[in-house]
Structure formats: C-alpha cells, structure tokens
Design a protein around this motif. Structure first.
Motif, PDB file in Angstrom:
ATOM      1  N   ASN A  58      14.078   8.434  -3.863  1.00  0.00           N
ATOM      2  CA  ASN A  58      14.730   7.434  -3.033  1.00  0.00           C
ATOM      3  C   ASN A  58      13.912   6.148  -3.140  1.00  0.00           C
ATOM      4  O   ASN A  58      12.840   6.046  -2.555  1.00  0.00           O
ATOM      5  CB  ASN A  58      14.792   7.941  -1.594  1.00  0.00           C
ATOM      6  N   ALA A  59      14.375   5.194  -3.935  1.00  0.00           N
ATOM      7  CA  ALA A  59      13.614   3.975  -4.185  1.00  0.00           C
ATOM      8  C   ALA A  59      14.534   2.764  -4.192  1.00  0.00           C
ATOM      9  O   ALA A  59      15.695   2.851  -4.588  1.00  0.00           O
ATOM     10  CB  ALA A  59      12.888   4.069  -5.517  1.00  0.00           C
ATOM     11  N   GLN A  60      13.974   1.644  -3.755  1.00  0.00           N
ATOM     12  CA  GLN A  60      14.735   0.398  -3.699  1.00  0.00           C
ATOM     13  C   GLN A  60      13.834  -0.728  -4.182  1.00  0.00           C
ATOM     14  O   GLN A  60      12.680  -0.836  -3.766  1.00  0.00           O
ATOM     15  CB  GLN A  60      15.182   0.141  -2.266  1.00  0.00           C
ATOM     16  N   ALA A  86       4.827   0.337  -6.029  1.00  0.00           N
ATOM     17  CA  ALA A  86       5.745   1.017  -5.111  1.00  0.00           C
ATOM     18  C   ALA A  86       4.947   1.472  -3.900  1.00  0.00           C
ATOM     19  O   ALA A  86       3.804   1.910  -4.022  1.00  0.00           O
ATOM     20  CB  ALA A  86       6.403   2.208  -5.796  1.00  0.00           C
ATOM     21  N   VAL A  87       5.562   1.341  -2.731  1.00  0.00           N
ATOM     22  CA  VAL A  87       4.910   1.729  -1.492  1.00  0.00           C
ATOM     23  C   VAL A  87       5.874   2.610  -0.698  1.00  0.00           C
ATOM     24  O   VAL A  87       7.044   2.258  -0.515  1.00  0.00           O
ATOM     25  CB  VAL A  87       4.518   0.488  -0.654  1.00  0.00           C
ATOM     26  N   SER A  88       5.365   3.756  -0.231  1.00  0.00           N
ATOM     27  CA  SER A  88       6.201   4.641   0.582  1.00  0.00           C
ATOM     28  C   SER A  88       6.216   4.139   2.021  1.00  0.00           C
ATOM     29  O   SER A  88       5.381   3.330   2.424  1.00  0.00           O
ATOM     30  CB  SER A  88       5.656   6.083   0.547  1.00  0.00           C
ATOM     31  N   HIS A  89       7.146   4.660   2.787  1.00  0.00           N
ATOM     32  CA  HIS A  89       7.268   4.316   4.203  1.00  0.00           C
ATOM     33  C   HIS A  89       5.953   4.601   4.938  1.00  0.00           C
ATOM     34  O   HIS A  89       5.580   3.903   5.862  1.00  0.00           O
ATOM     35  CB  HIS A  89       8.422   5.109   4.818  1.00  0.00           C
ATOM     36  N   ASP A  90       5.244   5.640   4.501  1.00  0.00           N
ATOM     37  CA  ASP A  90       3.976   6.028   5.118  1.00  0.00           C
ATOM     38  C   ASP A  90       2.775   5.261   4.576  1.00  0.00           C
ATOM     39  O   ASP A  90       1.643   5.536   4.965  1.00  0.00           O
ATOM     40  CB  ASP A  90       3.736   7.525   4.933  1.00  0.00           C
ATOM     41  N   TRP A  92       1.706   5.079   1.242  1.00  0.00           N
ATOM     42  CA  TRP A  92       1.137   5.538  -0.026  1.00  0.00           C
ATOM     43  C   TRP A  92       1.559   4.579  -1.124  1.00  0.00           C
ATOM     44  O   TRP A  92       2.703   4.112  -1.139  1.00  0.00           O
ATOM     45  CB  TRP A  92       1.621   6.951  -0.357  1.00  0.00           C
ATOM     46  N   VAL A  93       0.668   4.299  -2.060  1.00  0.00           N
ATOM     47  CA  VAL A  93       0.975   3.362  -3.136  1.00  0.00           C
ATOM     48  C   VAL A  93       1.081   4.080  -4.475  1.00  0.00           C
ATOM     49  O   VAL A  93       0.385   5.075  -4.721  1.00  0.00           O
ATOM     50  CB  VAL A  93      -0.069   2.221  -3.236  1.00  0.00           C
ATOM     51  N   PHE A  94       1.945   3.548  -5.319  1.00  0.00           N
ATOM     52  CA  PHE A  94       2.149   4.065  -6.670  1.00  0.00           C
ATOM     53  C   PHE A  94       2.210   2.853  -7.580  1.00  0.00           C
ATOM     54  O   PHE A  94       3.189   2.118  -7.596  1.00  0.00           O
ATOM     55  CB  PHE A  94       3.421   4.925  -6.730  1.00  0.00           C
ATOM     56  N   GLU A  95       1.121   2.647  -8.298  1.00  0.00           N
ATOM     57  CA  GLU A  95       0.941   1.451  -9.105  1.00  0.00           C
ATOM     58  C   GLU A  95       1.264   1.724 -10.563  1.00  0.00           C
ATOM     59  O   GLU A  95       0.725   2.659 -11.163  1.00  0.00           O
ATOM     60  CB  GLU A  95      -0.516   0.961  -8.974  1.00  0.00           C
ATOM     61  N   GLY A  96       2.154   0.925 -11.117  1.00  0.00           N
ATOM     62  CA  GLY A  96       2.470   1.037 -12.531  1.00  0.00           C
ATOM     63  C   GLY A  96       3.461   2.138 -12.843  1.00  0.00           C
ATOM     64  O   GLY A  96       4.217   2.594 -11.999  1.00  0.00           O
TER      65      GLY A  96
END
Length: 162
Positions: A58-60, A86-90, A92-96
């Motif tokens: 689920n991404a926007q 990318a950053v989750s609602h909580d 958490w980061v997801f880079e690249g």
C-alpha cells in the motif's frame, strides 16, 4: 432495483472483490501504508512505486522538488541515500530501491533500534532500475538509530528480489 436484487448484487460484489484481492500475507496494512517521496521527473522512482503496488504494498507517491529535508528529518545519512524515500505511517524509512519483499519482511518484524532499510545509490537490475537483462548484486542495509548499519540482505540475482 429491488431490495433483494441490491442485496444480492452487493454480496456478489464483495465476493468478487475478496477473490480478486491479493492475498493478505503479501499486503501491508493501512497503518503501515507508505508515502513515497520522489521528484516529479525521476522515471526510476515511478517504476519502483509500480513495483511496490504490483507486490501488494500500500504505497502512494508524493512529489517534491527537493528531498534533502525529508531525508534529514528521518535520519538518513548521506552515505545511505538514493533517489527516493518511503516512510510508513509508523515512521519506518525505506531509502532507495529496496525490494517490496524486504519491506514486507521488515514491517512484519521491525528491529527495535533500527529506522528502516536502504539500498544506497541505484544498483542496476534492482526494482525500478531494470535495464535489459543487466543485474548488479547489492546489499539491503538495516539502518540503525545511531547512524550505523548492518547487512539485512544480500541480493545476488535478479530473482532473489521477489
């Protein structure tokens, strides 16, 4: 449409939706939905976002002209940065170009002292960086709150990303 016909239609619609939805094992809950910060002109960011959606994440997307402030706000050191974050609602980061597989795995069992995952730079063949059949092995890094990292996954072949 009569009441019974409407009720039957709604029931069939719900069943069809359930049957055609990706399995719940592969999805990220709405609470874990990702906001993908990217620039408007980056083609690989769009392709990576498509990869997430295809894999049930689920991404926007959210377009910004500069991502430096976002990366700094979430503690992503320069050596771990890539073209999108990318950053989750909580938080958490997801880079690249982190494969959806590893994002789902991390969110199912996040590590206490971590901030998220990163694939620094833009490895050829990673999700969103497909160029013909070319592939460059790479590591998915676990970013720690203290600024260090650990190797979360070693990706040696294209297929290991899925």
């Amino acid at each position: 449409m009569s009441f019974i016909t409407k009720k039957y239609f709604l029931f069939l619609s719900a069943c069809l939706f359930w049957l055609l939805s990706p399995s719940s094992d592969a999805q990220i809950s709405p609470k874990q939905a990702l906001t993908v910060y990217k620039t408007p002109t980056c083609g690989c960011c769009k392709k990576w976002l498509s990869h997430l959606l295809e894999q049930g994440v689920n991404a926007q997307g959210r377009e910004l002209t500069s991502l430096s402030a976002i990366k700094s706000r979430y503690g992503i050191a320069a050596r771990y940065r890539s073209c999108h974050t990318a950053v989750s609602h909580d938080g958490w980061v997801f880079e690249g170009h982190v494969p959806a597989r590893f994002i789902q795995q991390f969110l199912a069992n996040p590590q206490k002292d971590a901030i998220g995952l990163a694939v620094p730079a833009m490895p050829l063949g990673s999700p969103g960086m497909e160029v013909g059949g070319r592939f460059m092995p790479y590591q998915v890094l676990l970013l720690m709150k203290d600024g260090s990292h650990q190797i979360y996954a070693q990706v040696n072949t294209y297929k290991e990303q899925f």
